[in-house]
Design a protein around this motif. Structure first.
Motif, PDB file in Angstrom:
ATOM      1  N   MET B 117       0.835  -1.205   0.000  1.00  0.00           N
ATOM      2  CA  MET B 117       0.000   0.000   0.000  1.00  0.00           C
ATOM      3  C   MET B 117       0.875   1.263   0.000  1.00  0.00           C
ATOM      4  O   MET B 117       0.615   2.204  -0.743  1.00  0.00           O
ATOM      5  N   THR B 118       1.930   1.247   0.827  1.00  0.00           N
ATOM      6  CA  THR B 118       2.830   2.410   0.891  1.00  0.00           C
ATOM      7  C   THR B 118       3.474   2.657  -0.471  1.00  0.00           C
ATOM      8  O   THR B 118       3.571   3.799  -0.923  1.00  0.00           O
ATOM      9  N   SER B 119       3.897   1.575  -1.111  1.00  0.00           N
ATOM     10  CA  SER B 119       4.548   1.715  -2.425  1.00  0.00           C
ATOM     11  C   SER B 119       3.563   2.226  -3.472  1.00  0.00           C
ATOM     12  O   SER B 119       3.935   3.008  -4.351  1.00  0.00           O
ATOM     13  N   ILE B 120       2.321   1.768  -3.378  1.00  0.00           N
ATOM     14  CA  ILE B 120       1.306   2.247  -4.333  1.00  0.00           C
ATOM     15  C   ILE B 120       1.068   3.753  -4.118  1.00  0.00           C
ATOM     16  O   ILE B 120       0.992   4.517  -5.077  1.00  0.00           O
ATOM     17  N   ASP B 121       0.998   4.165  -2.842  1.00  0.00           N
ATOM     18  CA  ASP B 121       0.820   5.606  -2.549  1.00  0.00           C
ATOM     19  C   ASP B 121       1.977   6.409  -3.142  1.00  0.00           C
ATOM     20  O   ASP B 121       1.778   7.488  -3.691  1.00  0.00           O
ATOM     21  N   ARG B 122       3.180   5.862  -3.003  1.00  0.00           N
ATOM     22  CA  ARG B 122       4.350   6.571  -3.508  1.00  0.00           C
ATOM     23  C   ARG B 122       4.317   6.660  -5.039  1.00  0.00           C
ATOM     24  O   ARG B 122       4.640   7.694  -5.618  1.00  0.00           O
TER      25      ARG B 122
END
Lengths: 221, 289
Positions: B117-122
């Protein structure tokens, strides 16, 4: 097998750390160039996985530093840059392999096994000592052709011993190749796993050299 | 482009009105060279092949070709950097997905999913930055200028950075000098991006706990915004540094800030203190008409 992982991105670093530990590699994770230089000077590694873009400098400086110290530890570069000129610069600085992000974990693991074989001067992907065969890629061990089920640590210890069957490994050397910086080790862990291996493979498979360590038995199992 | 067209037409007319055979050859040569420049096989016109009376025009055309070439190279470099920056979160997503697929441990799987999820946000943030970059144009700036209360804008930026600052035990403080800060005519989205990026970078580079003070004051028809590291106040300024060498730099965002500064005729400086730690950043923002 002990690996120095040099990666500043927390998510890629964490993923690699977890993925390598699932394969029973001992991993030390350095997040900066200075941490990587210190780790490589003070520990012995089987392989180094190196990112180029680090917050306090270039991974290539770590590599040059390593080669300058006559350290031949195999190095695989992981980077987002895929142009030929960058690959050539990495390989010319002393890297043994180069993988572009995003990469497949299985491909990385296969390349690590290949690097490990090359550095040991072997082409055969499996290890054979007498009637015992260990296949790193499939995580299988066969005794007289029969598949023997081993625990992850038992497999890792057997691999260390079978990589150099003529060599005696001290308990500390075996521990170093099995556990990373942040892992707790029970004082008798190695003895327990050696006992487990002897129970499954035969009591003579591993020889104890008193006050020195362990080695594979000569010739046969 | 219009200036170039005028010069080019003037050049052609002049050439045609001069001695026919010699000039026709020169015109043909001119056409050939322009076609070669267009195809990227030539950098500019060969000044030696044109009459001395046209040397100034040839120079103008060559200068234009040169700046156009530099602009194209800059765009290519930017696209290349942006693609490389996107590769990092994509690599994170791929790797963490493989971990989630392989592990038997539910805690490890949950952590891998959170990392995805964090990587997708980034990645989404990077795509947003790319979209913003594609929209940075003088035309759009002119069309979308509006009256902005910069103080309110800074307050909202500080609010959005509050959580991040709190974790590092840093207080974000707004100091407003000469009380009546009049609304400025600026592009809201561009200026918000510039200020947020700059304050965020200052926060990343403040190494000690304490205060990060944003001081706003009016200087003639411009607004001067200082972002000061309070623990470095007693030290002398040592040198101005490029934004790229500061922590938290992304070439993508640095380039976006550079373009916004250029469009607004604004300036930005980062200063190190004598101890080598970040001391102050200053943005001077003129009113845009």
């Amino acid at each position: 097998m002990r690996i120095l992982l040099v990666e500043d991105d927390p998510i890629i670093g964490d993923g690699l750390n977890q993925g390598l530990m699932l394969e029973n590699y001992a991993v030390d994770w350095a997040k900066t160039m200075s941490e990587a230089k210190l780790a490589s000077r003070t520990n012995q590694y089987n392989i180094i996985i190196l990112d180029i873009g680090l917050p306090d400098g270039s991974g290539l400086d770590v590599l040059r530093d390593l080669r300058h110290q006559q350290d031949d530890t195999p190095v695989i570069i992981l980077t987002a840059y895929d142009e030929k000129i960058q690959k050539v610069a990495g390989l010319d600085a002393g890297a043994d392999d180069y993988l572009v992000k995003p990469f497949d974990l299985d491909e990385l693991l296969a390349r690590l096994r290949a690097l490990s074989r090359r550095s040991a001067g072997r082409a055969n992907p499996s290890y054979t000592v007498g009637d015992l065969v260990l296949e790193p890629a499939s995580h299988k061990v066969f005794l007289d052709g029969v598949d023997i089920s081993l625990g992850p640590k038992e497999f890792a210890i057997l691999r260390v011993l079978m990589e150099k069957p003529e060599r005696v490994f001290s308990k500390t050397q075996i521990e170093d190749s099995l556990y990373g910086w942040n892992m707790e080790i029970e004082s008798n862990a190695i003895e327990v796993h050696i006992y487990g291996l002897r129970r499954k493979l035969g009591k003579n498979v591993i020889q104890t050299i008193r006050h020195v360590g362990y080695k594979m038995s000569d010739g046969s199992v | 482009m219009a200036a170039l067209t005028t010069v080019t037409i003037a050049l052609m007319v002049f050439l045609y009105k001069s001695a026919p055979a010699k000039i026709k050859k020169a015109v043909e040569h001119f056409n050939k060279e322009v076609a070669l420049v267009d195809r990227g096989m030539l950098q500019g016109l060969d000044a030696n092949k044109y009459p001395s009376v046209l040397q100034d025009q040839v120079k103008i055309i060559n200068d234009h070709f040169k700046s156009e070439q530099e602009r194209i190279e800059q765009e290519m470099l930017f696209s290349s950097e942006a693609s490389h920056e996107l590769r990092t979160p994509l690599a994170g997503i791929k790797l963490q997905t493989q971990i989630a697929q392989r592990t038997q441990d539910s805690a490890q799987r949950d952590k891998a999913l959170a990392n995805i999820m964090t990587s997708i946000d980034r990645s989404t943030q990077l795509v947003q930055s790319l979209l913003l970059y594609s929209r940075l144009s003088p035309h759009r700036l002119k069309q979308e200028l509006e009256e902005i209360n910069v103080i309110l804008l800074i307050e909202s930026i500080l609010k959005s950075l509050h959580k991040k600052a709190k974790v590092r035990e840093i207080d974000l403080v707004l100091e407003q000098h000469n009380t009546a800060i009049l609304p400025m005519r600026l592009h809201a989205e561009y200026i918000e991006t510039l200020l947020k990026e700059t304050i965020d970078k200052c926060l990343e580079n403040k190494l000690s706990i304490g205060q990060l003070i944003v001081k706003v004051e009016r200087a003639d028809d411009a607004l001067k915004i200082d972002i000061v590291n309070d623990t470095m106040r007693q030290y002398q300024e040592e040198k101005t540094i490029a934004q790229e060498i500061l922590n938290g730099s992304s070439r993508l965002n640095d380039e976006i800030c550079r373009r916004i500064l250029l469009l607004h005729g604004a300036t930005q400086t980062f200063l190190l203190g004598e101890t080598g730690e970040f001391k102050k950043a200053t943005i001077t923002l003129p009113n845009t008409y």
